[in-house]
Every structure is written in C-alpha cells, then in structure tokens.
Design an enzyme around this catalytic site. Structure first.
Site, PDB file in Angstrom:
ATOM      1  N   LYS A  40      66.503  18.680  -4.992  1.00 36.66           N
ATOM      2  CA  LYS A  40      66.753  17.433  -4.263  1.00 36.66           C
ATOM      3  C   LYS A  40      65.467  16.597  -4.210  1.00 36.66           C
ATOM      4  CE  LYS A  40      65.936  19.698   0.200  1.00 36.66           C
ATOM      5  NZ  LYS A  40      66.489  20.020   1.524  1.00 36.66           N
ATOM      6  N   TYR A 263      39.657  -1.644   6.757  1.00 37.39           N
ATOM      7  CA  TYR A 263      40.383  -2.370   7.785  1.00 37.39           C
ATOM      8  C   TYR A 263      39.998  -1.901   9.185  1.00 37.39           C
ATOM      9  CZ  TYR A 263      43.633  -4.623   4.532  1.00 37.39           C
ATOM     10  OH  TYR A 263      44.191  -5.408   3.545  1.00 37.39           O
TER      11      TYR A 263
END
Length: 378
Positions: A40, A263
C-alpha cells in the site's frame, strides 16, 4: 536514455534486490505459512510499478493494499496473466462489486453491511465469490466487532454465496514486545476462528512475525520490514536498508555571529560558521520536524541541520568539515548507510513508515538490483 542524475536536485536510489532479500528472509521465517507483501501507499513510497514485479519474480503470490485504486495499480504491475492474489483492506465501496470481480481483487469485508452486499452480488451473479473477512480483536478501527461477530457466528447463512478465503485480524501493539495486548488478541482470534467455517487465517504483520510461530497462522502480511524499517525495535535491525537519498549542494557561505539562518531567524550563529544550502525540503517529504534536529552525512561525517527546513531547501552547518569536503554541485547523504531510515525517523519524532511514505515525486529515482533474486527464491 538520458541520464538525468547529473542535474537532479536529489537522487533517491531504491535497492530492489534488498527488498527481495527482506521478503525472502521473512518468507523463510514464517514457512510453512505463506508470506504476502503489503504494498500500500505506492509500496511505502518506493514505487509499486517496480517493487511488485520484483517481488512477484521472487515468488510472492499475495499482495495487500489499502484502497481499490491501489489494487488496480498492483494488477497493472503484475500483468494480465498473473495468478497472484490482491487484497484490498479498505472494504467494499458502495457499487464497486463488479469492478472487484472484473479485476480479480479480493475485498476485505469489514462489517456485516459489506458481507450482505457481497452476498447479494454473488446471488445476482449466480456464483460463489471469494472474499476476506476482517475480525476486530482489539484495534477498534476496521473489522467485525464482538457484537457483529456474534451475529455472524450464530447466523452463518449470512455467508451463503461467499467463499471466505481468509479470516484476518490486525495486531495493535506488535512492535511493543512487552505488551500483553498481542497475547490477548491471539486468544480472541483463536476463539473467533473456532466459531467460524474453516479457511486460511492471517494475523502477523512485520513485527508480529517476530512474536513466534503462534502468530504466523496461514498467511503473514509484512509491510514496513520489506522496506528496511526495523520490526524489532528492542533488537538490532534484521532487515536490509532499501533506500538511499542524496541531495545536491547549491551554495556555500560564511556567516558571522550574531547573524541568523533561515525563516523566522530560527538559528542564531554563535560563532563564525560555514553553511551549506541543500536542494531538498518539505515539499520532497523531508519532514519539517527535522529542523534543528536532523543531520546529513558527508563522507561518513555528520553535519547538523540548522534553521528551519523550508519547502525546497535545508541549511547545514559544515563548519566542522574540511574545506574541500563540501562543494557546490556535490551530494550529501540524507538517508542511507550512515543515516538509516529509523534514525532519521527518531530525529523527526516519528516512525520509519512516515519517512518512507513521505518521499516526494521530485526526486530523480534510480532502481538497482532488479535482476537479483535471493537464493531459493525461484
């Protein structure tokens, strides 16, 4: 074919030989039970289109996914002539019965409503249709709960027209080897099986395989261990690493105190430093939680990530490395032999599953070991 690796911002190398070797180790451990492969989430981020054929060539005959569209991708990877089973854990979406049959996908029926819908469809077709039935033994997500199990066990005609190929359940605390929960679930599963018609039984996931033969039953369903995540966190990892992630150095600069990096000025330079800017970020699945916590490796030497990880870039303090060790255009290791996926996950405050399934589409992907089959695989 043009080699794009030279201009790629980051290169993700997937070792299919290692994936096959991991499956083979698990297959041998659970024998004589069958060993499936959980593929999956695009084979945990490694790529279904390449992982599934490699495992099928090694002898894997059952593949497990979470959603119907994933099952279609597995069928496409296997090819039209494959006899392999494909199980879809997410149940039977309303109105999808004909598509399951047409594509030879086994639905995992999770509640009485889905059982009733599959039975009606089988009756309308005038044939018995195969399915897997999920029994919840303590996870309390999908599967027949105690009340629904009682109803089914007392009214077995609800299964008329259904060829139950596998009864399955799922471990809640498989990687916590001291937890009593696994033994409790084992007892509940055995009790449930005794009340139901005979069929294969499936219990063990990756970590469950290492709980011993009592958990193996007829079909084991390993996932993360195939891709190198440690299924035994209390012990050394018995699996091989399967991925390496290298990212390009874009720029070097010297930064003096009291300047900041990144940042929000999240990192303050306390002394003169050399900073390398690396071409990978959270848009690539390099998790933002590694900001100020993670490391990259250069020639076997660790260099810390400083400042915040941004969408496309990370910044790394290379002050402790020789001047020549890092140059623009060179590569640094983010995941690999020096940085196993479980180590990266621990620094990010998560698990290896999330690291792998977050791997982004911008990486230049290189697959190796496709022709390698573990001894005895054929």
């Amino acid at each position: 074919m043009t080699d794009l690796s030279g201009r790629a911002a980051a290169i993700l190398t997937v070792d299919l030989g290692a994936v096959v070797a991991n499956w083979t180790r698990l297959r041998d451990r659970v024998a004589p039970a069958e060993c499936a492969a959980v593929v999956k989430a695009d084979a945990y981020g490694l790529g279904v289109a390449r992982v599934v054929p490699a495992l099928a060539a090694a002898g894997c005959a059952t593949f497990v996914v979470a959603q119907f569209d994933e099952a279609l991708a597995v069928r496409a990877a296997l090819g039209p002539d494959s006899a392999a089973r494909v199980l879809s854990l997410g149940g039977l979406p309303q109105g999808s019965e004909a598509e399951f049959v047409a594509n030879r996908i086994l639905p995992v029926l999770n509640h009485l409503g889905e059982i009733a819908a599959w039975r009606r469809f089988a009756r309308d077709r005038g044939e018995k249709l195969p399915a897997v039935v999920h029994i919840d033994t303590g996870m309390n997500r999908l599967g027949l709960g105690p009340d629904e199990l009682d109803i089914l066990a007392n009214e077995l005609d609800r299964l008329d027209g259904i060829d139950v190929r596998v009864w399955m359940t799922h471990l809640a605390c498989a990687d916590e080897f001291e937890s009593p929960m696994s033994a409790q679930q084992l007892g509940r599963f055995r009790t449930a099986l005794a009340r139901l018609p005979a069929a294969e039984a499936s219990f063990a996931n990756s970590s469950g395989i290492f709980h011993g033969k009592a958990f193996h039953f007829d079909l084991a369903r390993p996932g993360c261990a195939l891709y190198g995540v440690n299924p035994t966190p209390h012990l050394a990892n018995p699996m091989l690493g399967t991925v390496r992630l290298d990212a390009r150095v874009l720029q070097l600069r010297r930064v003096d105190a009291p300047m900041t990096v990144g940042y929000a000025a999240a990192h303050r330079v306390e002394r003169a430093a050399r900073i390398a800017t690396i071409a990978v970020g959270y848009a690539d699945g390099y998790l933002r939680s590694l900001s100020g916590r993670g490391h990259v490796y250069v020639d076997g030497v660790a260099a810390p990530i400083v400042g915040r990880i941004s969408m496309d870039l990370i910044t790394v303090d290379i002050t402790g490395l020789p001047e020549h060790a890092v140059q623009p255009g060179g590569l640094v290791e983010l995941i690999g032999p020096s940085r196993p996926v479980d180590v990266v996950a621990a620094e990010a405050g998560t698990i290896g599953y999330e690291v792998l399934t977050s791997l982004g589409p911008r990486y230049h992907r290189v697959y190796t070991g496709e022709s390698v089959l573990a001894p005895g695989a054929r």
